[in-house]
Design a protein around this motif. Structure first.
Motif, PDB file in Angstrom:
ATOM      1  N   SER A  44       0.803  -1.221   0.000  1.00 19.57           N
ATOM      2  CA  SER A  44       0.000   0.000   0.000  1.00 19.57           C
ATOM      3  C   SER A  44       0.835   1.269   0.000  1.00 19.57           C
ATOM      4  O   SER A  44       0.326   2.343  -0.303  1.00 19.57           O
ATOM      5  CB  SER A  44      -0.975   0.010   1.177  1.00 19.57           C
ATOM      6  OG  SER A  44      -0.279   0.011   2.396  1.00 19.57           O
ATOM      7  N   HIS A  45       2.111   1.170   0.306  1.00 18.86           N
ATOM      8  CA  HIS A  45       2.964   2.360   0.336  1.00 18.86           C
ATOM      9  C   HIS A  45       3.985   2.334  -0.804  1.00 18.86           C
ATOM     10  O   HIS A  45       3.913   3.130  -1.727  1.00 18.86           O
ATOM     11  CB  HIS A  45       3.675   2.462   1.693  1.00 18.86           C
ATOM     12  CG  HIS A  45       4.558   3.654   1.814  1.00 18.86           C
ATOM     13  ND1 HIS A  45       5.898   3.591   1.536  1.00 18.86           N
ATOM     14  CD2 HIS A  45       4.298   4.934   2.154  1.00 18.86           C
ATOM     15  CE1 HIS A  45       6.432   4.786   1.710  1.00 18.86           C
ATOM     16  NE2 HIS A  45       5.484   5.623   2.088  1.00 18.86           N
ATOM     17  N   CYS A  46       4.921   1.414  -0.742  1.00 19.95           N
ATOM     18  CA  CYS A  46       6.036   1.386  -1.688  1.00 19.95           C
ATOM     19  C   CYS A  46       5.582   1.016  -3.099  1.00 19.95           C
ATOM     20  O   CYS A  46       6.001   1.647  -4.075  1.00 19.95           O
ATOM     21  CB  CYS A  46       7.109   0.423  -1.209  1.00 19.95           C
ATOM     22  SG  CYS A  46       7.806   0.875   0.392  1.00 19.95           S
ATOM     23  N   VAL A  47       4.748  -0.014  -3.212  1.00 13.71           N
ATOM     24  CA  VAL A  47       4.310  -0.441  -4.543  1.00 13.71           C
ATOM     25  C   VAL A  47       3.389   0.599  -5.165  1.00 13.71           C
ATOM     26  O   VAL A  47       3.528   0.928  -6.345  1.00 13.71           O
ATOM     27  CB  VAL A  47       3.647  -1.835  -4.484  1.00 13.71           C
ATOM     28  CG1 VAL A  47       3.080  -2.225  -5.843  1.00 13.71           C
ATOM     29  CG2 VAL A  47       4.657  -2.884  -4.013  1.00 13.71           C
ATOM     30  N   VAL A  48       2.488   1.147  -4.390  1.00 15.10           N
ATOM     31  CA  VAL A  48       1.600   2.195  -4.908  1.00 15.10           C
ATOM     32  C   VAL A  48       2.403   3.417  -5.341  1.00 15.10           C
ATOM     33  O   VAL A  48       2.158   3.991  -6.405  1.00 15.10           O
ATOM     34  CB  VAL A  48       0.517   2.569  -3.872  1.00 15.10           C
ATOM     35  CG1 VAL A  48      -0.229   3.829  -4.271  1.00 15.10           C
ATOM     36  CG2 VAL A  48      -0.456   1.412  -3.687  1.00 15.10           C
ATOM     37  N   ALA A  49       3.397   3.806  -4.546  1.00 12.05           N
ATOM     38  CA  ALA A  49       4.242   4.952  -4.907  1.00 12.05           C
ATOM     39  C   ALA A  49       4.986   4.678  -6.209  1.00 12.05           C
ATOM     40  O   ALA A  49       5.082   5.557  -7.073  1.00 12.05           O
ATOM     41  CB  ALA A  49       5.213   5.265  -3.782  1.00 12.05           C
ATOM     42  N   ALA A  50       5.496   3.463  -6.373  1.00 10.59           N
ATOM     43  CA  ALA A  50       6.203   3.109  -7.603  1.00 10.59           C
ATOM     44  C   ALA A  50       5.251   3.112  -8.798  1.00 10.59           C
ATOM     45  O   ALA A  50       5.619   3.549  -9.892  1.00 10.59           O
ATOM     46  CB  ALA A  50       6.869   1.738  -7.456  1.00 10.59           C
ATOM     47  N   LYS A  93       8.764  -3.009  -8.561  1.00  8.45           N
ATOM     48  CA  LYS A  93       8.186  -3.197  -7.226  1.00  8.45           C
ATOM     49  C   LYS A  93       7.231  -4.381  -7.186  1.00  8.45           C
ATOM     50  O   LYS A  93       7.173  -5.110  -6.188  1.00  8.45           O
ATOM     51  CB  LYS A  93       7.460  -1.925  -6.760  1.00  8.45           C
ATOM     52  CG  LYS A  93       8.394  -0.828  -6.347  1.00  8.45           C
ATOM     53  CD  LYS A  93       9.211  -1.231  -5.140  1.00  8.45           C
ATOM     54  CE  LYS A  93      10.185  -0.151  -4.783  1.00  8.45           C
ATOM     55  NZ  LYS A  93      11.256  -0.611  -3.930  1.00  8.45           N
ATOM     56  N   ILE A  94       6.472  -4.576  -8.248  1.00 16.42           N
ATOM     57  CA  ILE A  94       5.556  -5.723  -8.294  1.00 16.42           C
ATOM     58  C   ILE A  94       6.351  -7.021  -8.320  1.00 16.42           C
ATOM     59  O   ILE A  94       6.031  -7.968  -7.596  1.00 16.42           O
ATOM     60  CB  ILE A  94       4.587  -5.610  -9.486  1.00 16.42           C
ATOM     61  CG1 ILE A  94       3.603  -4.460  -9.224  1.00 16.42           C
ATOM     62  CG2 ILE A  94       3.850  -6.924  -9.727  1.00 16.42           C
ATOM     63  CD1 ILE A  94       2.775  -4.054 -10.408  1.00 16.42           C
ATOM     64  N   ALA A  95       7.412  -7.068  -9.118  1.00 16.24           N
ATOM     65  CA  ALA A  95       8.260  -8.267  -9.163  1.00 16.24           C
ATOM     66  C   ALA A  95       8.895  -8.522  -7.802  1.00 16.24           C
ATOM     67  O   ALA A  95       8.964  -9.667  -7.335  1.00 16.24           O
ATOM     68  CB  ALA A  95       9.340  -8.109 -10.238  1.00 16.24           C
ATOM     69  N   GLU A  96       9.349  -7.463  -7.167  1.00 13.18           N
ATOM     70  CA  GLU A  96       9.957  -7.572  -5.843  1.00 13.18           C
ATOM     71  C   GLU A  96       8.944  -8.096  -4.821  1.00 13.18           C
ATOM     72  O   GLU A  96       9.256  -8.978  -4.012  1.00 13.18           O
ATOM     73  CB  GLU A  96      10.417  -6.168  -5.451  1.00 13.18           C
ATOM     74  CG  GLU A  96      11.402  -6.061  -4.360  1.00 13.18           C
ATOM     75  CD  GLU A  96      11.883  -4.618  -4.267  1.00 13.18           C
ATOM     76  OE1 GLU A  96      13.097  -4.437  -4.373  1.00 13.18           O
ATOM     77  OE2 GLU A  96      11.065  -3.706  -4.088  1.00 13.18           O
ATOM     78  N   ALA A  97       7.725  -7.575  -4.877  1.00  8.68           N
ATOM     79  CA  ALA A  97       6.666  -8.027  -3.965  1.00  8.68           C
ATOM     80  C   ALA A  97       6.325  -9.490  -4.225  1.00  8.68           C
ATOM     81  O   ALA A  97       6.109 -10.258  -3.278  1.00  8.68           O
ATOM     82  CB  ALA A  97       5.429  -7.142  -4.108  1.00  8.68           C
ATOM     83  N   MET A  98       6.281  -9.885  -5.474  1.00 14.13           N
ATOM     84  CA  MET A  98       5.982 -11.280  -5.800  1.00 14.13           C
ATOM     85  C   MET A  98       7.061 -12.214  -5.253  1.00 14.13           C
ATOM     86  O   MET A  98       6.753 -13.296  -4.758  1.00 14.13           O
ATOM     87  CB  MET A  98       5.828 -11.466  -7.315  1.00 14.13           C
ATOM     88  CG  MET A  98       4.527 -10.881  -7.862  1.00 14.13           C
ATOM     89  SD  MET A  98       3.047 -11.510  -7.025  1.00 14.13           S
ATOM     90  CE  MET A  98       3.194 -13.257  -7.309  1.00 14.13           C
ATOM     91  N   LYS A  99       8.321 -11.794  -5.315  1.00 15.71           N
ATOM     92  CA  LYS A  99       9.394 -12.611  -4.743  1.00 15.71           C
ATOM     93  C   LYS A  99       9.223 -12.740  -3.230  1.00 15.71           C
ATOM     94  O   LYS A  99       9.420 -13.818  -2.666  1.00 15.71           O
ATOM     95  CB  LYS A  99      10.756 -11.996  -5.070  1.00 15.71           C
ATOM     96  CG  LYS A  99      11.157 -12.154  -6.513  1.00 15.71           C
ATOM     97  CD  LYS A  99      12.500 -11.491  -6.771  1.00 15.71           C
ATOM     98  CE  LYS A  99      12.862 -11.544  -8.239  1.00 15.71           C
ATOM     99  NZ  LYS A  99      14.105 -10.820  -8.528  1.00 15.71           N
ATOM    100  N   ALA A 100       8.844 -11.641  -2.584  1.00 13.61           N
ATOM    101  CA  ALA A 100       8.625 -11.688  -1.132  1.00 13.61           C
ATOM    102  C   ALA A 100       7.456 -12.604  -0.802  1.00 13.61           C
ATOM    103  O   ALA A 100       7.523 -13.393   0.144  1.00 13.61           O
ATOM    104  CB  ALA A 100       8.380 -10.281  -0.592  1.00 13.61           C
ATOM    105  N   ILE A 101       6.390 -12.517  -1.574  1.00 14.70           N
ATOM    106  CA  ILE A 101       5.218 -13.382  -1.353  1.00 14.70           C
ATOM    107  C   ILE A 101       5.606 -14.836  -1.551  1.00 14.70           C
ATOM    108  O   ILE A 101       5.231 -15.712  -0.760  1.00 14.70           O
ATOM    109  CB  ILE A 101       4.063 -12.970  -2.288  1.00 14.70           C
ATOM    110  CG1 ILE A 101       3.526 -11.594  -1.878  1.00 14.70           C
ATOM    111  CG2 ILE A 101       2.950 -14.019  -2.271  1.00 14.70           C
ATOM    112  CD1 ILE A 101       2.631 -10.944  -2.910  1.00 14.70           C
ATOM    113  N   THR A 102       6.388 -15.104  -2.591  1.00  9.54           N
ATOM    114  CA  THR A 102       6.839 -16.478  -2.854  1.00  9.54           C
ATOM    115  C   THR A 102       7.647 -17.013  -1.674  1.00  9.54           C
ATOM    116  O   THR A 102       7.452 -18.156  -1.250  1.00  9.54           O
ATOM    117  CB  THR A 102       7.670 -16.520  -4.153  1.00  9.54           C
ATOM    118  OG1 THR A 102       6.846 -16.072  -5.225  1.00  9.54           O
ATOM    119  CG2 THR A 102       8.180 -17.922  -4.434  1.00  9.54           C
TER     120      THR A 102
END
Length: 112
Positions: free
Chosen positions: A81-87, A98-107
């Motif tokens: 809600s903060h970093c990905v939305v800002a990106a 940021k989406i790719a980074e978030a997906m890696k974290a989720i994985t």
């Protein structure tokens, strides 16, 4: 090499440019939760030292795992809600990263 089960939210420099990391608004709550988890870990250590019943120890491990999962999910939500939305507001390339980074974290979270 052991797997790294930490959650890298990826906010590093990009979020610093936005003023703060996404979790700052909940920092006190996260610190409180982490201190409780720290206490749970010490309790588990004491249970093993005192040769507690295996199932009792496993029950406490499960509780601690759930507490860590709750912290991880909260941090992930704050990051999204903060970093990905800002990106996303900055443009396609920043958003894609940021989406790719978030997906890696989720994985990593799902695999842990």
């Amino acid at each position: 090499m052991p797997e790294d089960h930490t959650v890298d939210t990826g906010c590093h420099d990009d979020c610093a440019n936005h003023g703060h990391h996404g979790y700052i608004g909940n920092q006190t709550g996260y610190l409180r939760r982490l201190k409780l988890i720290e206490g749970q870990a010490r309790g588990l250590q004491r249970m093993v030292e005192e040769e507690a019943y295996c199932i009792d120890i496993l029950t406490q491990v499960s509780a601690m795992t759930k507490a860590l999962e709750a912290v991880s999910l909260g941090l992930l939500s704050d990051h999204m809600s903060h970093c990905v939305v800002a990106a996303a507001r900055e443009g396609d390339e920043a958003a894609d990263e940021k989406i790719a980074e978030a997906m890696k974290a989720i994985t990593r979270l799902v695999k842990s």
